[in-house]
Structures are given as C-alpha cells and as structure tokens.
Design a protein around this motif. Structure first.
Motif, PDB file in Angstrom:
ATOM      1  N   ARG A   1      20.131 -10.377   4.733  1.00 56.62           N
ATOM      2  CA  ARG A   1      18.800 -10.038   4.232  1.00 56.62           C
ATOM      3  C   ARG A   1      18.805  -8.699   3.481  1.00 56.62           C
ATOM      4  O   ARG A   1      18.169  -8.563   2.436  1.00 56.62           O
ATOM      5  N   LEU A   2      19.522  -7.729   4.003  1.00 57.72           N
ATOM      6  CA  LEU A   2      19.577  -6.427   3.339  1.00 57.72           C
ATOM      7  C   LEU A   2      20.242  -6.516   1.975  1.00 57.72           C
ATOM      8  O   LEU A   2      19.907  -5.753   1.058  1.00 57.72           O
ATOM      9  N   ALA A   3      21.165  -7.459   1.818  1.00 59.37           N
ATOM     10  CA  ALA A   3      21.916  -7.574   0.569  1.00 59.37           C
ATOM     11  C   ALA A   3      21.024  -7.883  -0.622  1.00 59.37           C
ATOM     12  O   ALA A   3      21.353  -7.521  -1.757  1.00 59.37           O
ATOM     13  N   TYR A   4      19.890  -8.542  -0.395  1.00 59.20           N
ATOM     14  CA  TYR A   4      19.008  -8.863  -1.529  1.00 59.20           C
ATOM     15  C   TYR A   4      17.589  -8.325  -1.337  1.00 59.20           C
ATOM     16  O   TYR A   4      16.662  -8.733  -2.051  1.00 59.20           O
ATOM     17  N   GLY A   5      17.415  -7.390  -0.413  1.00 52.19           N
ATOM     18  CA  GLY A   5      16.083  -6.835  -0.187  1.00 52.19           C
ATOM     19  C   GLY A   5      15.136  -7.835   0.423  1.00 52.19           C
ATOM     20  O   GLY A   5      13.947  -7.872   0.063  1.00 52.19           O
ATOM     21  N   GLY A   6      15.642  -8.646   1.356  1.00 51.22           N
ATOM     22  CA  GLY A   6      14.888  -9.772   1.879  1.00 51.22           C
ATOM     23  C   GLY A   6      14.002  -9.493   3.073  1.00 51.22           C
ATOM     24  O   GLY A   6      13.458 -10.440   3.648  1.00 51.22           O
ATOM     25  N   ILE A   7      13.846  -8.235   3.467  1.00 49.86           N
ATOM     26  CA  ILE A   7      12.926  -7.882   4.552  1.00 49.86           C
ATOM     27  C   ILE A   7      12.063  -6.708   4.098  1.00 49.86           C
ATOM     28  O   ILE A   7      12.570  -5.716   3.571  1.00 49.86           O
ATOM     29  N   THR A   8      10.764  -6.839   4.311  1.00 51.84           N
ATOM     30  CA  THR A   8       9.822  -5.747   4.048  1.00 51.84           C
ATOM     31  C   THR A   8       9.229  -5.294   5.366  1.00 51.84           C
ATOM     32  O   THR A   8       8.890  -6.120   6.219  1.00 51.84           O
ATOM     33  N   LEU A   9       9.126  -3.985   5.548  1.00 44.64           N
ATOM     34  CA  LEU A   9       8.553  -3.394   6.754  1.00 44.64           C
ATOM     35  C   LEU A   9       7.178  -2.812   6.446  1.00 44.64           C
ATOM     36  O   LEU A   9       6.935  -2.311   5.341  1.00 44.64           O
ATOM     37  N   TRP A  10       6.289  -2.909   7.425  1.00 44.28           N
ATOM     38  CA  TRP A  10       5.074  -2.095   7.374  1.00 44.28           C
ATOM     39  C   TRP A  10       5.308  -0.933   8.317  1.00 44.28           C
ATOM     40  O   TRP A  10       5.715  -1.122   9.463  1.00 44.28           O
ATOM     41  N   GLU A  11       5.105   0.272   7.808  1.00 40.08           N
ATOM     42  CA  GLU A  11       5.320   1.435   8.646  1.00 40.08           C
ATOM     43  C   GLU A  11       4.034   2.233   8.792  1.00 40.08           C
ATOM     44  O   GLU A  11       3.211   2.295   7.862  1.00 40.08           O
ATOM     45  N   ALA A  12       3.859   2.812   9.968  1.00 38.46           N
ATOM     46  CA  ALA A  12       2.697   3.649  10.266  1.00 38.46           C
ATOM     47  C   ALA A  12       2.755   4.923   9.428  1.00 38.46           C
ATOM     48  O   ALA A  12       3.787   5.240   8.820  1.00 38.46           O
ATOM     49  N   PRO A  13       1.653   5.676   9.361  1.00 40.34           N
ATOM     50  CA  PRO A  13       1.654   6.903   8.558  1.00 40.34           C
ATOM     51  C   PRO A  13       2.761   7.881   8.913  1.00 40.34           C
ATOM     52  O   PRO A  13       3.200   8.656   8.052  1.00 40.34           O
ATOM     53  N   ASP A  14       3.247   7.858  10.165  1.00 40.10           N
ATOM     54  CA  ASP A  14       4.319   8.771  10.535  1.00 40.10           C
ATOM     55  C   ASP A  14       5.702   8.213  10.207  1.00 40.10           C
ATOM     56  O   ASP A  14       6.720   8.833  10.541  1.00 40.10           O
ATOM     57  N   GLY A  15       5.744   7.039   9.536  1.00 34.19           N
ATOM     58  CA  GLY A  15       7.017   6.451   9.125  1.00 34.19           C
ATOM     59  C   GLY A  15       7.633   5.499  10.132  1.00 34.19           C
ATOM     60  O   GLY A  15       8.714   4.950   9.879  1.00 34.19           O
ATOM     61  N   THR A  16       6.967   5.247  11.257  1.00 34.56           N
ATOM     62  CA  THR A  16       7.498   4.333  12.269  1.00 34.56           C
ATOM     63  C   THR A  16       7.272   2.882  11.848  1.00 34.56           C
ATOM     64  O   THR A  16       6.119   2.492  11.607  1.00 34.56           O
ATOM     65  N   PRO A  17       8.312   2.058  11.745  1.00 35.94           N
ATOM     66  CA  PRO A  17       8.110   0.636  11.414  1.00 35.94           C
ATOM     67  C   PRO A  17       7.335  -0.065  12.532  1.00 35.94           C
ATOM     68  O   PRO A  17       7.633   0.127  13.728  1.00 35.94           O
ATOM     69  N   VAL A  18       6.340  -0.872  12.150  1.00 36.24           N
ATOM     70  CA  VAL A  18       5.496  -1.543  13.138  1.00 36.24           C
ATOM     71  C   VAL A  18       5.446  -3.055  12.943  1.00 36.24           C
ATOM     72  O   VAL A  18       4.945  -3.771  13.815  1.00 36.24           O
ATOM     73  N   SER A  19       5.968  -3.575  11.828  1.00 32.88           N
ATOM     74  CA  SER A  19       5.951  -5.016  11.589  1.00 32.88           C
ATOM     75  C   SER A  19       6.923  -5.326  10.466  1.00 32.88           C
ATOM     76  O   SER A  19       7.278  -4.434   9.673  1.00 32.88           O
ATOM     77  N   MET A  20       7.376  -6.584  10.404  1.00 36.90           N
ATOM     78  CA  MET A  20       8.256  -6.980   9.312  1.00 36.90           C
ATOM     79  C   MET A  20       7.900  -8.374   8.830  1.00 36.90           C
ATOM     80  O   MET A  20       7.355  -9.198   9.574  1.00 36.90           O
ATOM     81  N   ALA A  21       8.202  -8.626   7.568  1.00 37.27           N
ATOM     82  CA  ALA A  21       8.108  -9.967   6.991  1.00 37.27           C
ATOM     83  C   ALA A  21       9.284 -10.136   6.046  1.00 37.27           C
ATOM     84  O   ALA A  21       9.632  -9.219   5.300  1.00 37.27           O
ATOM     85  N   GLY A  22       9.888 -11.298   6.096  1.00 35.84           N
ATOM     86  CA  GLY A  22      11.019 -11.595   5.236  1.00 35.84           C
ATOM     87  C   GLY A  22      10.654 -12.631   4.193  1.00 35.84           C
ATOM     88  O   GLY A  22       9.591 -13.257   4.247  1.00 35.84           O
ATOM     89  N   ALA A  23      11.552 -12.823   3.241  1.00 44.07           N
ATOM     90  CA  ALA A  23      11.386 -13.862   2.229  1.00 44.07           C
ATOM     91  C   ALA A  23      12.756 -14.367   1.824  1.00 44.07           C
ATOM     92  O   ALA A  23      13.713 -13.587   1.718  1.00 44.07           O
ATOM     93  N   THR A  24      12.863 -15.664   1.619  1.00 49.59           N
ATOM     94  CA  THR A  24      14.112 -16.244   1.156  1.00 49.59           C
ATOM     95  C   THR A  24      14.309 -15.933  -0.321  1.00 49.59           C
ATOM     96  O   THR A  24      13.344 -15.636  -1.032  1.00 49.59           O
ATOM     97  N   PRO A  25      15.540 -16.005  -0.818  1.00 44.46           N
ATOM     98  CA  PRO A  25      15.740 -15.867  -2.260  1.00 44.46           C
ATOM     99  C   PRO A  25      15.016 -16.980  -3.006  1.00 44.46           C
ATOM    100  O   PRO A  25      14.860 -18.097  -2.496  1.00 44.46           O
ATOM    101  N   GLU A  26      14.578 -16.683  -4.211  1.00 42.28           N
ATOM    102  CA  GLU A  26      13.918 -17.705  -5.032  1.00 42.28           C
ATOM    103  C   GLU A  26      14.917 -18.770  -5.451  1.00 42.28           C
ATOM    104  O   GLU A  26      16.018 -18.462  -5.913  1.00 42.28           O
ATOM    105  N   ILE A  27      14.539 -20.019  -5.266  1.00 45.47           N
ATOM    106  CA  ILE A  27      15.327 -21.141  -5.762  1.00 45.47           C
ATOM    107  C   ILE A  27      14.361 -22.259  -6.136  1.00 45.47           C
ATOM    108  O   ILE A  27      13.420 -22.553  -5.386  1.00 45.47           O
TER     109      ILE A  27
END
Length: 287
Positions: free
Chosen positions: A188-214
């Motif tokens: 997932r990291l190889a293509y930027g396949g995970i996005t994090l939501w982080e709190a104002p202090d920079g702490t990650p609190v949730s994630m969502a991924g996406a498959t490559p487009e095909i």
C-alpha cells in the motif's frame, strides 16, 4: 450445459488473455477479480497464500466469455454472476477434479446456487459466513462540518501503525488474514494507497485505503477507526477524502463493500453519496 465450456487454468497470462475483455465490460460488478488479478500480476501468484491459484473462464461456442472464476487458496473461491444451472455445473466439475473449496464468495444468488450444489457432491455443510453490499459513488457529499484535523497520505514512517491497524481491522471485521501485515503495508505504501485522518496534534485516528485504478474503477478498502475513537466522524471524513482523490485522479467508478450486518457503516456510506449496486454472500463449507 457442456462442462467443457469451462476453461480452467493455473496460468494467469492465459486467463487474462481470455477474460480481460469480459472483466472490463462491467468494471464495477467485476471489481474484485480485476483488482485481485492485477495484484497477482504485479506481486506474484502467491500473494494471498501458498496454494496454486486456479482461474477459469466460461465460454460459449464462439469463444465469448460470460463468467469467470479465480481461487487463491486458502481464500474463498470467487465467481462472477452465474445462472443457477451454471453454478451447479461448476460445482460438479470442481468436485470431479477434487479441487478443494472451503469457501465461496460471489453475488448473492450465484453464491447461494453454488452453496446448494457443493454439499450434494462433497457431503460438507454450507454455512452463511457474511453478507455484503457493493456500493458505487454517485455524487460525493463531503461531511460538514468535518471533524477537527486533516487528511494525509500515509508514508514509510507509518508502517508500524498500518501493520497494527491491519491486524485490528481483520479481527474487527471477522475476516481471514489474506497477507502478512508487513507485506500488505509495504504494497500500500508503494503507491500511496492509504490515507490517514489525523487529529490537530498530528495523532492518526482513522485510515481509509484505495486499490490502484484499473479499468476506470477504484475500490475503497479498508476503512478502519480504532474502537475508542469511533463516533466522531473520522471514518466519514477520511473515506470522503479518499473518494475525492480517486475522482480527481480520473477514476470513473469509485466503489466499496459494506457488511450488511453493520447498519452504521451502510448508513454512513449512503450519506457520503454511495448507492447500492449488488448484494454478495460468502459461504463456508464445513465437514
């Protein structure tokens, strides 16, 4: 039905030569075989397990394809929609070949037909394991107001977090481990396949991924928020961001699956603008 109409192979290239046109003809409904076979092509045939994958195309007399299957043991056998008689014929064919099937995952009616036929040939018991709904994004509705914080694409420094959340997600969703968490995170990291939501202090609190487009489609998965952080809008915000980014990069179909036993997630995705496409079912076969 002529059972020879199923062309079965362990050769991924042969399968893709025969089946790619059919899969791309309905990219939303065929999102799983499109993304899984793309991963096998890029990462190798044993990404999901040590067993030899089996692929199949159901072909008419002129060579036209009307259904496909793939099986990456020990994961579930996966089928595109089939008429009930075709699903029954496939169960007969696989039983004759002594091909081991411990689970089936397919569009609901197809899964039911195979789950009815397989025990008759093998003596096992079919147990409904999961019911899912495939959703398509129709018009994105970004949550307003968003929760405090911001979205960012996960980077190498998040690897340990992604591994931990991957394991927690698998347990929370009642899934079987498909890949080692480190391999999954690296892919997932190889293509930027995970996005994090982080709190104002920079702490990650949730994630969502996406498959490559095909074939123009991107599937959002997984979406995970630790239990103690749920109910604050983080999952909706990060899912909306992943969906927006997929559209911005040119995806024509943005898709996701939900567990029909989870009314909260189904309601959330509908609020974001997702609408149902088809229902799917997974059956386990037990001795």
């Amino acid at each position: 039905m002529d059972l020879a109409a199923w062309h079965l192979t362990h050769d991924l290239d042969d399968f893709l030569t025969r089946g790619t046109g059919f899969l791309r003809s309905r990219p939303a409904l065929h999102t799983v075989p499109l993304t899984v076979t793309d991963m096998l092509r890029r990462q190798g045939l044993h990404v999901y397990g040590d067993g030899a994958p089996l692929f199949g195309t159901l072909e008419d007399a002129r060579g036209g394809v009307r259904a496909v299957l793939f099986h990456t043991p020990p994961q579930a056998l996966s089928l595109t929609p089939l008429a009930a008689q075709d699903a029954m014929a496939l169960a007969e064919r696989l039983a004759d070949l002594r091909h081991p099937v411990t689970r089936i995952s397919a569009e609901r009616d197809t899964a039911e037909a195979f789950a009815d036929a397989w025990p008759l040939r093998t003596g096992v018991t079919a147990v409904l394991d999961a019911r899912q709904r495939l959703y398509r994004l129709v018009e994105l509705a970004v949550p307003e107001p968003p929760p405090a914080g911001r979205a960012r694409v996960a980077g190498p420094g998040d690897r340990e977090l992604l591994m931990r959340w991957h394991d927690e997600f698998v347990v929370a969703a009642g899934l079987r481990m498909g890949r080692e968490p480190g391999e999954w995170a690296d892919a997932r990291l190889a293509y930027g396949g995970i996005t994090l939501w982080e709190a104002p202090d920079g702490t990650p609190v949730s994630m969502a991924g996406a498959t490559p487009e095909i074939a123009g489609q991107v599937r959002v998965a997984p979406v995970y928020t630790p239990a103690h952080l749920r109910g604050r809008g983080y999952a909706g915000a990060v899912t909306a961001e992943v969906s927006r980014a997929a559209l911005e990069r040119g995806a024509t179909e943005v898709l996701l699956f939900t567990d029909l036993a989870n009314p909260t997630s189904n309601a959330l995705y509908q609020r974001l603008g997702y609408r149902g496409v088809a229902d799917f079912a997974t059956y386990a076969f037990e001795d």
